[in-house]
Design a protein around this motif. Structure first.
Motif, short mmCIF file in Angstrom:
data_model
loop_
_atom_site.label_atom_id
_atom_site.label_comp_id
_atom_site.label_asym_id
_atom_site.label_seq_id
_atom_site.Cartn_x
_atom_site.Cartn_y
_atom_site.Cartn_z
N ASN A 40 -40.29 -26.05 37.96
CA ASN A 40 -41.21 -25.50 38.98
C ASN A 40 -42.00 -24.35 38.35
N PHE A 41 -42.87 -23.75 39.14
CA PHE A 41 -43.74 -22.71 38.57
C PHE A 41 -43.09 -21.32 38.61
N SER A 42 -42.10 -21.14 39.47
CA SER A 42 -41.53 -19.80 39.61
C SER A 42 -40.84 -19.34 38.32
N VAL A 43 -40.47 -20.29 37.46
CA VAL A 43 -39.80 -19.89 36.20
C VAL A 43 -40.81 -19.43 35.14
N MET A 44 -42.10 -19.64 35.39
CA MET A 44 -43.11 -19.34 34.36
C MET A 44 -43.49 -17.87 34.41
N LYS A 45 -42.56 -17.05 33.89
CA LYS A 45 -42.67 -15.61 34.11
C LYS A 45 -43.83 -14.95 33.37
N ASN A 46 -44.44 -15.66 32.42
CA ASN A 46 -45.60 -15.05 31.76
C ASN A 46 -46.90 -15.32 32.53
N LEU A 47 -46.80 -15.93 33.70
CA LEU A 47 -47.98 -16.09 34.55
C LEU A 47 -47.89 -15.08 35.70
N PRO A 48 -49.04 -14.56 36.14
CA PRO A 48 -49.01 -13.62 37.27
C PRO A 48 -48.41 -14.28 38.51
N GLU A 49 -47.75 -13.49 39.33
CA GLU A 49 -47.06 -14.06 40.49
C GLU A 49 -48.02 -14.79 41.43
N SER A 50 -49.20 -14.22 41.60
CA SER A 50 -50.15 -14.85 42.53
C SER A 50 -50.55 -16.24 42.01
N LEU A 51 -50.68 -16.37 40.71
CA LEU A 51 -51.03 -17.68 40.13
C LEU A 51 -49.89 -18.67 40.31
#
Ligand code: SAH
Length: 371
Positions: A40-51
Motif C-alpha cells: 500500500n502507499f502508507s509504507v512509502m515514507k519518503n513521499l509526503p503524507e498528503s501524496l
C-alpha cells in the motif's frame, strides 16, 4: 476502479504523477517501492503524507491484494490468498528452507485439467494470469521476507541482496503453466533479469502438455522441468489425469527428456501417492502398490531423473485417501533398489491448507454459503 500502478510503463507512471501535480522524480520513488512489493502507499515514507493519501484514493500498488495471510505453526511457511482486479482469487506460498526462500506461484485462476485428486480444478478455469499478476506474487513474498528481519520502513528501497530474499521459484500453484506459456515465460524472464533469480533456481511443473514442452525447448533457458506423472501406465494415468487421453506417457517423457538433456538437467518427476477407502472403510493403495512401484522403475530406468513422492494432501471433495507412512516408504525402497533417485517430499504448511487450491476453494465455498 482504482488504477494499478505496477501495470504502468515508466512513462505512463510519470504522466500519472504529473497529472496529479507532482514532480516527475516521484515516479521513480514509487516504482522502487513497487519493485519491493509495497502492499500500500502508507509504507512509502519518503513521499509526503498528503501524496500518500491522494495515491490511496486513486490507485493501488500491485495487481494483487492480500485477502488472507496464514502462517504455519513452525513459522517456515506463509500462504497468501490474493485477489485480482476482477475479484478472482489465487494462492501463493512462501517456503523458508535451508537452501533458500522458495515461492510457489499460480499461473492461472482455476484450472481446466480436471485431475481427479486436485482441489485447484474443482471450480474449472476462470482465466490466465498476466505476467504482472504472476510476478507480483514473488514481490508479495519478498516484502514478507524483508519484514521478517527488518522494520521495513527503515531499509533502503533497493534492499540488500543478502538479507534472505526470494531465491527459488516453483510454478506449481494453481493452474497449468503450459496453457499460459507466453505469460509464464515473460514472468520467468523478468524474475531473472529484475530480481536476479538464476535459471537453475526456477522450476516449471506441468501435467504434460507436449507442445508446451516444445515451446520451452525453443525458448532455451536452462530452468528445471517437473512432470506430474502420478501413474506409470497410460491406463492408470488416464483414470486420474484426463490430459493423458491427449498426450500419452511416452510422448510426455520423450519431450521432457529432450528438454532436460538440452540443458544437462535432471528431470523432476512428481508422483502423488494415493489410496482409496474400500467398503469397510479401510484404506487400499491406488497408484502406490508394489506393482506400480516396479512399473514406475521400469518406465524411468536409465533416465536422468529424480522422483519426488508426495503423500496426497486430503481434499474433502475428492474420493482418495492418504496412504500410510509404511506404504510410502515401501514404495520409495523399491525405486531406490532399482537405482532410481527418489525422495519423499516433506509436506509443508499442511496445517494452513497448503495443498494445491485448498485455500481458494475453501474461501469460495464460504462466499457461497454467505449468499
Ligand atoms: N498443473 C501443474 C502445476 C500445478 S499442480 C502440474 O500439474 O504439474 C502442482 C503439483 O501438485 C502437481 O504435481 C499436482 O499433481 C500436485 N497436487 C495437486 N493436488 C494435490 C494434493 N491434493 N496433494 C498433493 N499434491 C497435489
Amino acid at each position: 476502479m482504482k488504477q494499478i500502478l505496477f501495470n504502468m510503463t515508466p512513462s505512463q507512471l510519470e504522466a500519472f504523477v504529473t497529472e496529479i501535480g507532482q514532480p516527475k522524480f516521484r515516479a521513480k520513488q514509487i516504482s522502487e517501492w513497487l519493485m519491493r512489493g509495497a502492499p500500500n502507499f502508507s509504507v512509502m515514507k519518503n513521499l509526503p503524507e498528503s501524496l500518500r493519501h491522494d495515491l490511496d484514493e486513486r490507485a493501488q500498488t500491485l495487481p494483487v491484494n492480500i485477502v488472507k495471510k496464514l502462517e504455519s505453526r513452525d513459522g517456515e511457511t506463509t500462504k497468501f490468498l490474493l485477489e485480482l482486479y476482477d475479484g478472482e482469487q489465487i494462492e501463493c506460498v512462501l517456503m523458508r528452507t535451508s537452501y533458500g526462500n522458495s515461492v510457489c506461484v499460480s499461473s492461472q485462476a482455476g484450472c481446466a485439467m480436471g485431475c481427479k485428486f486436485c482441489a485447484s480444478t474443482l471450480l474449472g478455469l476462470k482465466r490466465n494470469l498476466s505476467t504482472n499478476e504472476i510476478f507480483s506474487q514473488i514481490l508479495v513474498a519478498q516484502w514478507e521476507l524483508r519484514s521478517d528481519k527488518f522494520d521495513k520502513h527503515q531499509i533502503h528501497p533497493n534492499g540488500d541482496a543478502n538479507n534472505g530474499d526470494v531465491s527459488h521459484i516453483v510454478v506449481m500453484g494453481t493452474g497449468e503453466p503450459l496453457q499460459n506459456t507466453e505469460n509464464v515465460i515473460g514472468f520467468i524472464e523478468r524474475a531473472n533479469h529484475e530480481m536476479g533469480i538464476g535459471w537453475r533456481h526456477i522450476t516449471v511443473s506441468t501435467c504434460g502438455i507436449v507442445p508446451g514442452i516444445h515451446d520451452l525447448i525453443k525458448w532455451g533457458r536452462p530452468i528445471n522441468l517437473a512432470i506430474s506423472l502420478h501413474a506409470p501406465t497410460d491406463e492408470l494415468r488416464s483414470q486420474i489425469m484426463p490430459i493423458n487421453n491427449k498426450y500419452k506417457l511416452s510422448d510426455v517423457l520423450t519431450a521432457a527428456n529432450e528438454f532436460t538433456n538440452a540443458h544437462n538437467r535432471q528431470l523432476m518427476i512428481e508422483y502423488i501417492l494415493l489410496g482409496h477407502k474400500n467398503e469397510n472403510g479401510e484404506t487400499e493403495l491406488y497408484n502406490a502398490t508394489i506393482e506400480y512401484a516396479e512399473k514406475l522403475a521400469d518406465l524411468l530406468h536409465g533416465k536422468n531423473c529424480m522422483v519426488n513422492l508426495i503423500p496426497w494432501n486430503a481434499v474433502d471433495e475428492r474420493d482418495f485417501a492418504s496412504p500410510s507412512g509404511n506404504a510410502v516408504h515401501r514404495f520409495q525402497d523399491i525405486l531406490i533398489q532399482r537405482g532410481i533417485h527418489t525422495r519423499i517430499r516433506r509436506e509443508r504448511g499442511t496445517d494452513i491448507g497448503s495443498a494445491c487450491g485448498q485455500l481458494r476453494l475453501n474461501n469460495a465455498k464460504k462466499i457461497n454459503d454467505q449468499r
